[in-house]
Design a protein around this motif. Sequence first.
Motif, PDB file in Angstrom:
ATOM      1  N   PRO A 247       0.796  -1.240   0.000  1.00  0.00           N
ATOM      2  CA  PRO A 247       0.000   0.000   0.000  1.00  0.00           C
ATOM      3  C   PRO A 247       0.826   1.286   0.000  1.00  0.00           C
ATOM      4  N   PRO A 248       1.797   1.472   0.910  1.00  0.00           N
ATOM      5  CA  PRO A 248       2.544   2.740   0.852  1.00  0.00           C
ATOM      6  C   PRO A 248       3.326   2.903  -0.447  1.00  0.00           C
ATOM      7  N   HIS A 249       3.814   1.790  -0.990  1.00  0.00           N
ATOM      8  CA  HIS A 249       4.530   1.855  -2.273  1.00  0.00           C
ATOM      9  C   HIS A 249       3.590   2.313  -3.380  1.00  0.00           C
ATOM     10  N   PHE A 250       2.432   1.688  -3.480  1.00  0.00           N
ATOM     11  CA  PHE A 250       1.520   1.978  -4.580  1.00  0.00           C
ATOM     12  C   PHE A 250       0.849   3.335  -4.401  1.00  0.00           C
ATOM     13  N   TRP A 251       0.513   3.679  -3.164  1.00  0.00           N
ATOM     14  CA  TRP A 251      -0.124   4.988  -2.941  1.00  0.00           C
ATOM     15  C   TRP A 251       0.827   6.131  -3.285  1.00  0.00           C
ATOM     16  N   SER A 252       2.122   5.936  -3.045  1.00  0.00           N
ATOM     17  CA  SER A 252       3.096   6.963  -3.416  1.00  0.00           C
ATOM     18  C   SER A 252       3.064   7.193  -4.926  1.00  0.00           C
ATOM     19  N   LEU A 253       2.990   6.107  -5.682  1.00  0.00           N
ATOM     20  CA  LEU A 253       2.901   6.229  -7.135  1.00  0.00           C
ATOM     21  C   LEU A 253       1.564   6.832  -7.560  1.00  0.00           C
ATOM     22  N   SER A 254       0.493   6.451  -6.868  1.00  0.00           N
ATOM     23  CA  SER A 254      -0.835   6.932  -7.259  1.00  0.00           C
ATOM     24  C   SER A 254      -0.998   8.433  -7.032  1.00  0.00           C
ATOM     25  N   LEU A 255      -0.212   9.001  -6.112  1.00  0.00           N
ATOM     26  CA  LEU A 255      -0.239  10.452  -5.921  1.00  0.00           C
ATOM     27  C   LEU A 255       0.211  11.162  -7.199  1.00  0.00           C
ATOM     28  N   LEU A 256       1.149  10.557  -7.908  1.00  0.00           N
ATOM     29  CA  LEU A 256       1.650  11.152  -9.141  1.00  0.00           C
ATOM     30  C   LEU A 256       0.663  10.989 -10.292  1.00  0.00           C
ATOM     31  N   MET A 257      -0.240  10.004 -10.171  1.00  0.00           N
ATOM     32  CA  MET A 257      -1.172   9.707 -11.266  1.00  0.00           C
ATOM     33  C   MET A 257      -2.619   9.926 -10.852  1.00  0.00           C
ATOM     34  N   LYS A 258      -2.830  10.786  -9.854  1.00  0.00           N
ATOM     35  CA  LYS A 258      -4.177  11.002  -9.313  1.00  0.00           C
ATOM     36  C   LYS A 258      -5.157  11.439 -10.396  1.00  0.00           C
ATOM     37  N   ASP A 259      -4.742  12.364 -11.251  1.00  0.00           N
ATOM     38  CA  ASP A 259      -5.647  12.876 -12.283  1.00  0.00           C
ATOM     39  C   ASP A 259      -6.046  11.781 -13.271  1.00  0.00           C
ATOM     40  N   ASP A 260      -5.100  10.927 -13.609  1.00  0.00           N
ATOM     41  CA  ASP A 260      -5.404   9.808 -14.507  1.00  0.00           C
ATOM     42  C   ASP A 260      -6.441   8.879 -13.885  1.00  0.00           C
ATOM     43  N   TYR A 261      -6.236   8.534 -12.620  1.00  0.00           N
ATOM     44  CA  TYR A 261      -7.184   7.649 -11.943  1.00  0.00           C
ATOM     45  C   TYR A 261      -8.557   8.295 -11.823  1.00  0.00           C
ATOM     46  N   ALA A 262      -8.586   9.596 -11.545  1.00  0.00           N
ATOM     47  CA  ALA A 262      -9.865  10.300 -11.440  1.00  0.00           C
ATOM     48  C   ALA A 262     -10.597  10.283 -12.787  1.00  0.00           C
ATOM     49  N   ARG A 263      -9.863  10.524 -13.865  1.00  0.00           N
ATOM     50  CA  ARG A 263     -10.461  10.532 -15.201  1.00  0.00           C
ATOM     51  C   ARG A 263     -11.010   9.159 -15.564  1.00  0.00           C
ATOM     52  N   ALA A 264     -10.331   8.099 -15.119  1.00  0.00           N
ATOM     53  CA  ALA A 264     -10.759   6.736 -15.440  1.00  0.00           C
ATOM     54  C   ALA A 264     -11.816   6.212 -14.468  1.00  0.00           C
ATOM     55  N   GLY A 265     -12.089   6.964 -13.402  1.00  0.00           N
ATOM     56  CA  GLY A 265     -13.098   6.527 -12.442  1.00  0.00           C
ATOM     57  C   GLY A 265     -12.638   5.430 -11.505  1.00  0.00           C
ATOM     58  N   VAL A 266     -11.337   5.322 -11.320  1.00  0.00           N
ATOM     59  CA  VAL A 266     -10.791   4.307 -10.405  1.00  0.00           C
ATOM     60  C   VAL A 266     -10.688   4.933  -9.008  1.00  0.00           C
ATOM     61  N   PRO A 267     -11.310   4.333  -8.000  1.00  0.00           N
ATOM     62  CA  PRO A 267     -11.354   4.941  -6.674  1.00  0.00           C
ATOM     63  C   PRO A 267     -10.073   4.749  -5.853  1.00  0.00           C
ATOM     64  N   MET A 268      -8.953   5.175  -6.429  1.00  0.00           N
ATOM     65  CA  MET A 268      -7.711   5.103  -5.669  1.00  0.00           C
ATOM     66  C   MET A 268      -7.779   6.096  -4.507  1.00  0.00           C
TER      67      MET A 268
END
Length: 246
Positions: free
Chosen positions: A184-205
């Motif tokens: 989780p801390p590894h992936f969440w760190s990466l997801s902070l950099l890709m937050k806009d992409d996940y939001a656009r795709a509707g993925v509830p990161m």
Amino acid sequence: MSSYARTASLAGSVISDYLEMTKPKVQSLLIFTTVTTMYVAGDPSIGLVLLTCLGGALSAGGAGAINHALDRDIDRMMKRTADRPVASGRVSVAAAIVFGVLLGCASFALLSLTVNPLAAVLAMSGFLGYVLVYTMWLKRTTPQNIVIGGAAGAVPPLVAWAAVTGGLDGTPVYLFAIVFFWTPPHFWSLSLLMKDDYARAGVPMLPVVRGEAETRRQILLYAVLLYAVSQLPLCAGAFGATDLVC
């Protein structure tokens, strides 16, 4: 360009696409935890290490290929993944799923016949967990997707231990927990950099659902928890003081 050159170029592109679907970068981490755990468990032969790694790579690669097929709609909406083979249309959905299933079956057969049935079953559990639990269910429904779904990526130490010893005990479970709480801390760190992409795709990161501040807080909490979990093998007497320093 000659006909031979065009055929060779096309074949190279196809091979490259199918290799990409197996997610080689992710596999390198899984193989690393497999090899290190095998030498913690005992003194395996080179042949056993290679067969176990090959079986694990086939399992993880098959799960990755199916993930490419099932997540094609999400991948098309994210800059990082829009050019993936299935998302871009270079590989069909059916071909990716068949390829993934064949790799999963090959992994189970190889590990069953050359290593042992327990290692094969554990590898298959990781395959099914990644496809059925993480990809098809958790990823699209909850910000805890990577927490629970991370169990699939923590299976290699169990497979490795079973390959060397033929069974399981407390130590591989501790190693499983270390990888599980690292994810989780590894992936969440990466997801902070890709937050806009996940939001656009509707993925509830987590950064999309709870915001960046809460994500950073969770990363810190899980990092502290990871350190505590990493000391369990020492407390149980499985490792020595060197592990505490590392």
